[in-house]
Enzyme design. Sequence first.
Site, PDB file in Angstrom:
ATOM      1  N   LEU A 126      -0.806  -0.190  -4.150  1.00 16.70           N
ATOM      2  CA  LEU A 126      -0.126   0.883  -4.886  1.00 16.70           C
ATOM      3  C   LEU A 126       1.169   0.319  -5.476  1.00 16.70           C
ATOM      4  CD1 LEU A 126      -0.129   4.233  -2.909  1.00 16.70           C
ATOM      5  CD2 LEU A 126      -0.719   3.881  -5.287  1.00 16.70           C
TER       6      LEU A 126
ATOM      7  N   ILE B  30       1.038   6.887   0.389  1.00 18.87           N
ATOM      8  CA  ILE B  30       0.418   5.822   1.186  1.00 18.87           C
ATOM      9  C   ILE B  30      -1.069   5.723   0.854  1.00 18.87           C
ATOM     10  CG2 ILE B  30      -0.043   4.989   3.525  1.00 18.87           C
ATOM     11  CD1 ILE B  30       2.254   6.869   4.421  1.00 18.87           C
ATOM     12  N   CYS B  31      -1.545   4.504   0.627  1.00 16.70           N
ATOM     13  CA  CYS B  31      -2.967   4.331   0.372  1.00 16.70           C
ATOM     14  C   CYS B  31      -3.624   3.815   1.645  1.00 16.70           C
ATOM     15  CB  CYS B  31      -3.186   3.324  -0.757  1.00 16.70           C
ATOM     16  SG  CYS B  31      -4.905   3.118  -1.179  1.00 16.70           S
ATOM     17  N   LEU B  32      -4.248   4.712   2.375  1.00 16.67           N
ATOM     18  CA  LEU B  32      -4.839   4.363   3.665  1.00 16.67           C
ATOM     19  C   LEU B  32      -6.158   5.133   3.788  1.00 16.67           C
ATOM     20  CD1 LEU B  32      -4.534   2.951   6.378  1.00 16.67           C
ATOM     21  CD2 LEU B  32      -3.199   4.894   7.194  1.00 16.67           C
TER      22      LEU B  32
ATOM     23  N   ASN C 281       0.803  -1.221   0.000  1.00 17.88           N
ATOM     24  CA  ASN C 281       0.000   0.000   0.000  1.00 17.88           C
ATOM     25  C   ASN C 281       0.836   1.271   0.000  1.00 17.88           C
ATOM     26  OD1 ASN C 281      -1.503  -2.147   2.115  1.00 17.88           O
ATOM     27  ND2 ASN C 281      -2.676  -1.459   0.342  1.00 17.88           N
TER      28      ASN C 281
END
Lengths: 157, 584
Positions: free
Chosen positions: A124, A89-91, A81
Amino acid sequence: MQASRARLFKEYKEVQREKVADPDIQLVCDDSNIFKWTALIKGPSETPYEGGVFQLAFSVPEQYPLQPPQVRFLTKIFHPNVHFKTGEICLDILKNAWSPAWTLQSVCRAIIALMAHPEPDSPLNCDSGNLLRSGDVRGFQSMAKMYTRLAAMPKKG
Amino acid sequence: MDSEDDMHDANDVDSYEEDYYSGDAMYSEDEDDAGYEFLHNDSDDSDDVLVSRQQKNYTILKEDDILQRQEDDITTICSVLSISRDSACMLLRRYNWNVSNVHEAWFANEDKVRKAVGLLDKTEFKPPKAGELPCGICFESYPLDKTSSAACGHPFCNTCWTAYISTSINDGPGCLTLRCPIPSCGAAVGVNMVNMLTSDEDKKKYRRYLLRSYIEDNRKTKWCPAPGCDFAIEFDLGSGSYDVTCHCSYSFCWNCTEEAHRPVDCETVSKWIMKNSAESENMNWILANSKPCPKCKRPIEKNQGCMHMTCNPPCKYEFCWLCLGQWSDHGERTGGFYACNRYESAKQEGAYDESERRREMAKNSLERYTHYYERWATNQSSRQKALADLHQMQTVHLAKLSEKQCQPETQLKFIIEAWLQIVECRRVLKWTYAYGYYLPEHELAKRQFFEYLQGEAEAGLERLHQCAEKELHTYLNDDASQDAFNNFRTKLAGLTSVTRNYFENLVRALENGLSDVDAHGASSKTSSSKNAAGTSKSKGTKGKGSNKVGTTSRTDDSTGWACDQCTYMNPKNATSCQMCNNGR
């Protein structure tokens, strides 16, 4: 503007007090700009990131805390991620699930939790995500460990 | 004279006119059109069909109606579940404004529903009786009266609440499911808090989202898709035709929200529309404006300059735009560079037929599409024109005519009806071209039948259009006699009704996938006594003269015989087809 400044200042004071309380997170405010922060977080134990120290860069918008801060890894990390090149950051809590009750400190905690529990289904970093999705946990771990050693650990000798 | 004549006399306008004027009150509603009911799927009585067609299976809702319904639903839930209006509203929204679903879910497992919607029945945080509270957003401390909280009791200062709710409202309809800012809490923030804490502008936006949610989340309602139209349509699901007409006069298909497209089904329409957007702009243009390079076959547009073409590298072939021959052959001996006489002479001799023909072949499939598309588009624009004419008629001409003929406007309704019919026919006709495009090429019988029906439909419409436009003009400008005008009235009203019936039958036939061509037994019903009369003059044959339609089995039907050419089911004693005159 005023509200975000005031809130960040509160967080700053809180961080000074909490330094001892949470040894895994070290939040530092930029000397000249209260909207820029950096954090050093320790890789969680029993993960390939254990033993590494990762640097995060925070860029806080003026609408903070109504809008989430932008956070990215400055230290290279192999994680489904996290974008391998940019550190993005994919959060969810940094996007649509943001709540103004979160703080920079709690964002750091959420990122540590993400390191321990990757979400390979919305990657990601596709290479990393594919390793996990195909069940090659060993492969993933050895890659992640290698990059932790290369980028997140102090060079010996 | 019998009414059966005119639909089949499509190619013979003169004889038709003559028939018409000699007739007297030919078109009464109940015994007019057996001849046009080429497919008897329903009853014989066209009146029944008309009535059932016009029964509305939808309701048009104004904004006030929507609000009223919303209020009513909320009140119902309030009183049945004994909860606040605020909670009822959130519950309904969660269950897509379906009252019975709310009841069902609530009584099945109230706790689960409460949790999912965020309706807490006890507070999580008990504030002290006095003193100050820290706001969970700005971290400042405030006296109790400066803070608010949702049902959970988590306190935030009013300024932060306002900013929090406002941010969410400006982010979109997600504000309708707003929760307490504490991530683990989940208590819902309802319309009460919004009204208490936000600006008028934000309240308005929130109410707008709530209204939209009532229409958009409900399976039975949709907004009218016409631009700028604020009406919504409530549709009785599972009740036949999807066509609805909004108060704004826009007709659309409730199922796919494209414009109304009977007799074609939604799937075909979406295929057709997709094809149009993909190809009409590209391929049609290329076809119309370019020729392929004779050597490398890339399409070339000639937008300026002389006939001496040089293809782009790497081809670089030099040729003449007119004859597509090599440019080096051109010179003094061919009549100079700028006048390619060679093209003319070659064409006269027919030497170019072969290559031209090959080019045609290559383009054929595209041309097939172009053929249907052009006609589809032409009917579309004709429909727009007819709409404009209808408007003109309603606003200008009708009053003028009323003056001229000394008749109240209410008695001139037949003209408006005729124009409305024209508009509708154009719409149907337009979609028959999409239908034709997707009709499989190998189903020859169907194709021929379809083209025949379409041709007849077009001819019938042309007649109606001619009458409503040209003939009417004479009465607009001259003082025609009362009798003549009454004749005109009879004729136009008759034509309108005949055309309406024809088109309704056409629509039904196409919707059935022209099943009568396969199951010719079903069409034996058509040999009613009415059909036997007066069709001997018919000459409207559009068939291509081939006999590939199923041949043998048709003759042994005890009730009659099916024509090989047009598939019409003739009575046993007829020696030639009553429809197309084809020999038995």
